[in-house]
Each structure stands twice: as structure tokens, then as C-alpha cells.
Design an enzyme around this catalytic site. Structure first.
Site, PDB file in Angstrom:
ATOM      1  CG  HIS A  37      -2.428  -0.979  -6.959  1.00  0.00           C
ATOM      2  ND1 HIS A  37      -3.018  -0.228  -5.983  1.00  0.00           N
ATOM      3  CD2 HIS A  37      -2.459  -2.264  -6.486  1.00  0.00           C
ATOM      4  CE1 HIS A  37      -3.381  -0.995  -4.967  1.00  0.00           C
ATOM      5  NE2 HIS A  37      -3.051  -2.234  -5.254  1.00  0.00           N
ATOM      6  NE  ARG A  50      -4.341  -1.144   0.054  1.00  0.00           N
ATOM      7  CZ  ARG A  50      -4.531  -2.204  -0.701  1.00  0.00           C
ATOM      8  NH1 ARG A  50      -3.519  -2.656  -1.447  1.00  0.00           N
ATOM      9  NH2 ARG A  50      -5.691  -2.827  -0.724  1.00  0.00           N
ATOM     10  CD  GLU A  55      -2.614   3.088  -5.941  1.00  0.00           C
ATOM     11  OE1 GLU A  55      -3.685   2.460  -6.024  1.00  0.00           O
ATOM     12  OE2 GLU A  55      -1.523   2.545  -5.667  1.00  0.00           O
TER      13      GLU A  55
END
Length: 339
Positions: free
Chosen positions: A289, A241, A270
Site C-alpha cells: 500500500h 482498494r 491490511e
């Protein structure tokens, strides 16, 4: 819950190529799956749909979104972390929140962590760019430290961390240490992982991988002070994360040559902001990601998320229930007996 009464399951910010998997799992539950795009205020759309369940990826599920769904029974997070869901608000209304921790992504994530490490260690991206620009004989233009007898440090050592350790050992990391207050000492011993404090890990490890969940306690667990403890040859890899890491402090250390490099798959904001300092940091390999992704992992993830919806529609608690409230044990035992 009556499986003949039409019900709506809302998919917030849909991002998968198809939702045939979910529709197949829920085919006999009188369910309509409705994608809800989140480029505008979703509250009116949810008020109109009045869903019994929400399926969500990265979108924040706020108290306001929950309040827009008076008959909501369940929120399922496609994935492990639930830091984007207001757990307190859900619990106050006895709304189940479930995640999907068991879709096998430890394979994909550990591979991606290794790939980022190798790309940074061997300066693969930089060499590719230099070669395409006409360069040659550039192998010794920038130093590459040896990783013989190297030490791997894991911040967070669950299933993904343990799988990552196994793969890094093949590349010569003969010692693995971990900072994880929740890792059972017997499990660590069986995996030949040394449990250490965070400061010792930062001072000692040659490569540091982040595999911890994001909680208020782990936010910026790797901050400027911990980065300052690391060796100038250290590589930092984050596939967990973005909020675990002080990105500005990391970028500054990279620009000042206080770290060798970094491999980053996740960001605190993000999609990543155009002014994120890591975008211009030297010897940094970035991805969007995507460490969790493969065709297999997507199918299993969608299937397991749909089964959580199915369990609740059939009157059971979810299997991976993350916000149990007082009196919840009886319901959970009922589920376990019926499974």
C-alpha cells in the site's frame, strides 16, 4: 471556536516520520497534537483526551470511537477514501468528516501502477530471483506476450485514472477504455477514453487497472465472474482498494493460468494476512500500500489535512467535506465566501 482555549487533536495510529507540518499549520490555534497508538482499545485514551479533531490513516473510526469523544468536531482522513470511517454515526452527531483528495498523488499512484505493470509484463521479479539463484539464459523459459497495439482498461477514471492513461499511452497502449458511471462523457472524449460497460472492458482490455473508490456498490466489483471474462494474457493491477477485488478468485485464476499476472499494492486485509493466496500466486508483484508515497506527497497530504482542522477550529466547514447533513449548504457557502 475560541482559538485561545487549549484543544487536543488526536492522531490515530500515527505512521509518519514527523508531525512538524501539522504543528506548524496549527501553531496559532492553541492545539496539542497527541499520537494515539491503536494496538489496544483506544476508547479509554480518547475519553481521557476528549479531542476536538481526529486525524486518521487506515484505522477504522467506529461509532464507539466517535462516542468516546463528546466534543469531537471533525475527522480528517489522510487520503481520499473514507470507507474506514463510520459516516452515518458521524453525521448523526454533526461531526464533519473530510478527506484530502488533492495532494497530487495521481503522479505517484499512476507511476506505481505503471511500475507494477512493467514488473509483471517483463517478469522482472522472477528473473531477478532466478538470476540470484544461479540461473542464466532464462529469458525464454516463460512466455511474455507482446503488448503492441494493446488496450488499457480502467475501472474508475478520475484524476488518477486519467494520469495513468496518459502514461500508459507512451508504452504503446493506443486505446484506453474505462468503466466509470461518474465520468463526464465530455471529459472522457477530451482524454480519448472510450466509456464502456464492465463486461466489455473485462473481455477486451489487455491490462486492467483498478482506480475506483471502495463503496458498498464497488466491493468485489472484480469478482470470479468478471475474472472469467478476461483473456489469459491479461494483467490486472490494483492500486486503489483491496476490497474492490475478490483476491481468492484472482489467485485461483493465476494458479490455473487463466491470467498472465497481477500487480497488487492494496489488500482487503491490511497488513496482509500470511495466508493470503496472492502471496503464492505466480507472476504476481506485490507492494505494501505504498503507491501514494513520495516525500512530496506526504508533505502535501499532512499540510492539507492540517488545514482542514484549522478551518473547523476557525468556525468554518471543511473544504473537502464528505458527509454534509441537512442545512449544510449555508455553512459551506459561508466557507467558500471566506476562503
Amino acid at each position: 471556536m475560541d482559538n485561545t482555549t487549549p484543544k487536543t487533536v488526536a492522531i490515530l495510529e500515527p505512521g509518519y516520520a514527523s508531525y512538524l507540518t501539522e504543528r506548524t499549520v496549527l501553531a496559532d490555534q492553541a492545539v496539542t497534537l497527541v499520537p494515539v497508538t491503536m494496538d489496544a482499545d483506544a476508547v479509554p485514551a480518547l475519553q481521557k483526551l476528549d479531542p476536538v479533531a481526529l486525524l486518521v490513516r487506515e484505522r477504522d473510526v467506529t461509532a464507539a470511537l466517535l462516542a468516546a469523544c463528546p466534543n469531537l468536531k471533525l475527522v480528517v482522513r489522510y487520503g481520499v477514501g473514507v470507507d474506514n470511517i463510520d459516516l452515518d454515526a458521524a453525521t448523526k452527531r454533526s461531526i464533519y468528516v473530510a478527506n484530502v483528495p488533492d495532494y497530487g498523488a495521481e503522479i505517484e499512484v499512476s507511476e506505481h501502477a505503471l511500475a507494477l505493470y512493467l514488473a509483471v509484463q517483463r517478469r522482472v521479479v522472477l528473473r531477478d530471483q532466478q538470476l540470484r539463484a544461479g540461473g542464466w539464459g532464462i529469458g525464454q523459459a516463460a512466455t511474455i506476450p507482446s503488448r503492441e497495439n494493446a488496450v488499457l482498461g480502467l475501472i474508475g477514471c478520475g484524476r488518477i485514472g486519467l494520469e495513468t492513461a496518459r502514461k500508459f499511452r507512451v508504452f504503446g497502449f493506443d486505446k484506453v477504455m474505462a468503466f466509470d458511471p461518474f465520468l463526464n462523457p465530455d471529459t472522457a472524449k477530451a482524454a480519448n477514453v472510450d466509456l464502456v460497460d464492465l463486461e466489455t472492458l473485462c473481455k477486451t482490455a489487455d491490462v486492467i487497472n483498478l482506480h475506483a473508490p471502495l463503496t458498498p456498490q464497488t466491493h468485489h466489483i472484480v469478482d470470479a465472474a468478471h475474472i472469467a471474462l478476461m483473456k489469459p494474457t491479461t494483467i490486472l493491477v490494483n492500486v486503489a482498494r483491496g476490497g474492490l477485488l475478490d483476491e481468492a478468485a484472482l489467485a485461483q485464476a493465476l494458479h490455473e493460468g487463466r491470467l498472465f499476472g497481477a500487480g497488487i499494492d492494496v489488500f482487503e486485509q491490511e497488513p496482509v494476512a500470511p495466508d493470503n493466496p496472492l502471496l503464492t500466486a505466480p507472476n504476481t508483484t506485490l507492494s505494501d500500500h505504498t503507491a501514494w508515497y513520495s516525500e512530496r506527497s506526504v508533505k502535501v497530504l499532512q499540510q492539507n489535512a492540517a488545514y482542514e482542522v484549522r478551518r473547523v477550529l476557525q468556525g468554518n466547514a471543511p473544504l473537502n467535506w464528505v458527509n454534509p447533513w441537512p442545512g449544510a449548504d449555508t455553512q459551506k457557502q459561508r466557507l467558500e465566501k471566506s476562503s
